[in-house]
Design a protein around this motif. Sequence first.
Motif, PDB file in Angstrom:
ATOM      1  N   LEU A  20      -7.661  -5.413  -9.381  1.00 49.14           N
ATOM      2  CA  LEU A  20      -7.058  -4.442 -10.651  1.00 49.14           C
ATOM      3  C   LEU A  20      -5.785  -4.996 -11.273  1.00 49.14           C
ATOM      4  O   LEU A  20      -5.720  -5.215 -12.381  1.00 49.14           O
ATOM      5  N   TYR A  21      -4.843  -5.712 -10.448  1.00 45.90           N
ATOM      6  CA  TYR A  21      -3.958  -6.531 -10.974  1.00 45.90           C
ATOM      7  C   TYR A  21      -3.488  -7.588 -10.033  1.00 45.90           C
ATOM      8  O   TYR A  21      -2.535  -7.449  -9.147  1.00 45.90           O
ATOM      9  N   ILE A 278      -6.074   5.863 -12.444  1.00 42.41           N
ATOM     10  CA  ILE A 278      -4.945   5.231 -11.992  1.00 42.41           C
ATOM     11  C   ILE A 278      -4.531   3.891 -12.887  1.00 42.41           C
ATOM     12  O   ILE A 278      -3.395   3.787 -13.290  1.00 42.41           O
ATOM     13  N   THR A 282      -1.071   3.841 -14.628  1.00 42.82           N
ATOM     14  CA  THR A 282      -0.242   2.506 -14.268  1.00 42.82           C
ATOM     15  C   THR A 282       0.126   1.575 -15.648  1.00 42.82           C
ATOM     16  O   THR A 282       1.144   1.141 -15.632  1.00 42.82           O
ATOM     17  N   LYS A 310      -3.375   8.806  -6.595  1.00 44.52           N
ATOM     18  CA  LYS A 310      -2.457   8.059  -5.712  1.00 44.52           C
ATOM     19  C   LYS A 310      -2.169   7.025  -6.366  1.00 44.52           C
ATOM     20  O   LYS A 310      -2.971   5.950  -7.084  1.00 44.52           O
ATOM     21  N   PRO A 311      -0.973   6.342  -6.357  1.00 49.97           N
ATOM     22  CA  PRO A 311      -0.631   4.989  -6.870  1.00 49.97           C
ATOM     23  C   PRO A 311      -1.233   3.847  -6.049  1.00 49.97           C
ATOM     24  O   PRO A 311      -1.595   4.015  -5.005  1.00 49.97           O
ATOM     25  N   ASN A 312      -1.175   2.753  -6.855  1.00 48.01           N
ATOM     26  CA  ASN A 312      -1.648   1.470  -6.078  1.00 48.01           C
ATOM     27  C   ASN A 312      -0.600   0.422  -6.155  1.00 48.01           C
ATOM     28  O   ASN A 312       0.666   0.709  -6.323  1.00 48.01           O
ATOM     29  N   GLU A 313      -1.016  -0.909  -5.542  1.00 48.83           N
ATOM     30  CA  GLU A 313       0.151  -1.589  -5.452  1.00 48.83           C
ATOM     31  C   GLU A 313       0.847  -1.931  -6.799  1.00 48.83           C
ATOM     32  O   GLU A 313       2.073  -1.879  -6.981  1.00 48.83           O
ATOM     33  N   THR A 315       1.214  -0.163  -9.480  1.00 45.05           N
ATOM     34  CA  THR A 315       1.969   1.226  -9.722  1.00 45.05           C
ATOM     35  C   THR A 315       3.468   0.669  -9.408  1.00 45.05           C
ATOM     36  O   THR A 315       4.473   0.866 -10.335  1.00 45.05           O
ATOM     37  N   TYR A 343       2.254   5.793   1.644  1.00 40.49           N
ATOM     38  CA  TYR A 343       0.716   5.575   1.033  1.00 40.49           C
ATOM     39  C   TYR A 343       0.001   4.230   1.512  1.00 40.49           C
ATOM     40  O   TYR A 343      -1.109   4.273   1.220  1.00 40.49           O
ATOM     41  N   ILE A 345      -0.045   1.464   2.195  1.00 41.32           N
ATOM     42  CA  ILE A 345      -0.516   0.036   1.070  1.00 41.32           C
ATOM     43  C   ILE A 345       0.222  -0.982   1.827  1.00 41.32           C
ATOM     44  O   ILE A 345       1.534  -0.738   1.837  1.00 41.32           O
TER      45      ILE A 345
END
Length: 584
Positions: A20-21, A278, A282, A310-313, A315, A343, A345
């Motif tokens: 994703l990123y 998300i 983000t 839910k945020p991801n890395e 974010t 979270y 992560i």
Amino acid sequence: NENTAFQAYAYACSPPPPPLYPPSAPRGGHRRPYAAPTRVSSRMAWRCTLPRRPFSSPPTPSAASSPTPAGCSTKARAGTSTSTRRSSPPSPTPTLLTSSSRSYVACSLLTPSSPTTSSSPPSLAPPPGCEASVLVFDSLSAKNSVVWTALVSGYASNGYTDEALELFRSMPGRGLFAWTALVSGYVRAGESVSAVELFVEMRRDAVTIDDAFVLSAVTGGAADLAALVLGRQLHGLSMRLGFLSSMMVGNALVDMYSKCSDIHSAREVFEEITVRDIISWTTMIVGEAQHGRAGEAFALYDRMILAGVKPNEVTFVGLIYACSHAGLVQKGRQLFDSVKREYDINPGLQLYTCYLDLLSRSGHLSEAEELITTMPYEPDEAAWGALLSACKKHNDAEMCVRVADNLLELGPKYPSTCVLLSNVYAVNGKWGSVSTVRKLMANMKINKEPGYSWVEVGRESRLFHAGEVPVDMREEILVFLEELVSEMRRRGYVPDTSSVMHDLEEHEKEHHLFLHSERLAVAFGILKSLPGSVIRVVKNLRVCGDCHTVMKLISEIFQRKIIVRDATRFHHFEGGKCSCGEFW
């Protein structure tokens, strides 16, 4: 059947969807300014920079040495295939002009020649790892459009855009999905101008657009080019075709407006997306962070959590980036601690590097050095570069040399890092190390990237290189700049020549600053635009300290808002102040 089997082969050989990123620097590792994260542009999505990043993109320290969300994203789009392609300044952007019919025309492009309709594919070398799929394709007795599209996608996705185009031209029939595969492949490979040209050709061919992906892909291309006028036209086209309700298109538009320095339009589009994922959240959070709007980024994060997303890395990369460029060290610490604790992560290298940048940029150099030596990843060039840049900024000579030695041992690959190393060693009198860096650059054929800036005024755009004034406006621009310097000196301006590393007399250094590309671009913008309009400039390198001061003075003297997107972030100059708050 055999066609279905081939599709399985082809897609198996295509590179996997980018994370994703992904953590990477833009355009071969340097200076493609920014990218707000989003998958819709077909590569991911801002240098995760800066970058990239036309702008790439363009990071100095560059994106290679400044771990911004922007810097991380653009290379993500380009993938590994772009590493063999030579970086170049952005080309003038094609303009889509609406006409009374449904077609859109690129006024600056020649009408493409009629494509061949032969059903026999050209003889092309398969991309590495895709030999099996090409053999299967050749063995098929009947090839339907899906099979052709799969092979075009395989070549384009691996960065073989010329071969993909040749194969595409030989297709017996080219539908929307074949066009989409080709356009998105060009955007992914960092060839956004060509992607836009192909999209224009597709419109000329009256291909019905009943799927949103091609719009999101070409909008990602406009974002990479920082082409605001083109992006607005694509926004209008999306509206006209009824795709504004598409989350994919909405995300692409948010990304595009953020990268094109129009954060307010990005926020308007974001608020109109009815169902947000998300990526939507983000992308907007990182956009706000890159524009120095830390408060808005944190408020969006709170809304996202309340919405149950839910945020991801990435974010957190955006949020910590916002802290880094606002000096909010304690807030950044709390966010970094919550990644694992709240979270579950596992922070990746990109997030560690961003946190490292926060600590070092804010002067916590010892803590940053401890982090880089204890984090569960081998520090890369971006991590060491961020720490070295901060040591240089805070005048810690001993740590500068120590960090520089670690970076030199790693073997830097990016021009901006080599230039930073050379400057650090020169300032500290380590001439033997300076010689080593120069030999490394010569052996690797690394050249310092020349500075350039790009400005759009209405439908006219102009590219300026440092030290080069266009002949057609030479007298106007030079007179403008001379009068500007006189007025600035009356207001207490003293040129800061510390960034000029050449062995020159002081007045020669001042003249060197006088012709920096961003000053030429702003002068052109003020001379050519309507009073009160916003001047938007894209620069491939980091803005120097003196030009930063000059931009603040220009905004005050002429009462104009100036937005400069450089290799690390956006600077909004207005009323003698900058949105970065000097944290840049």
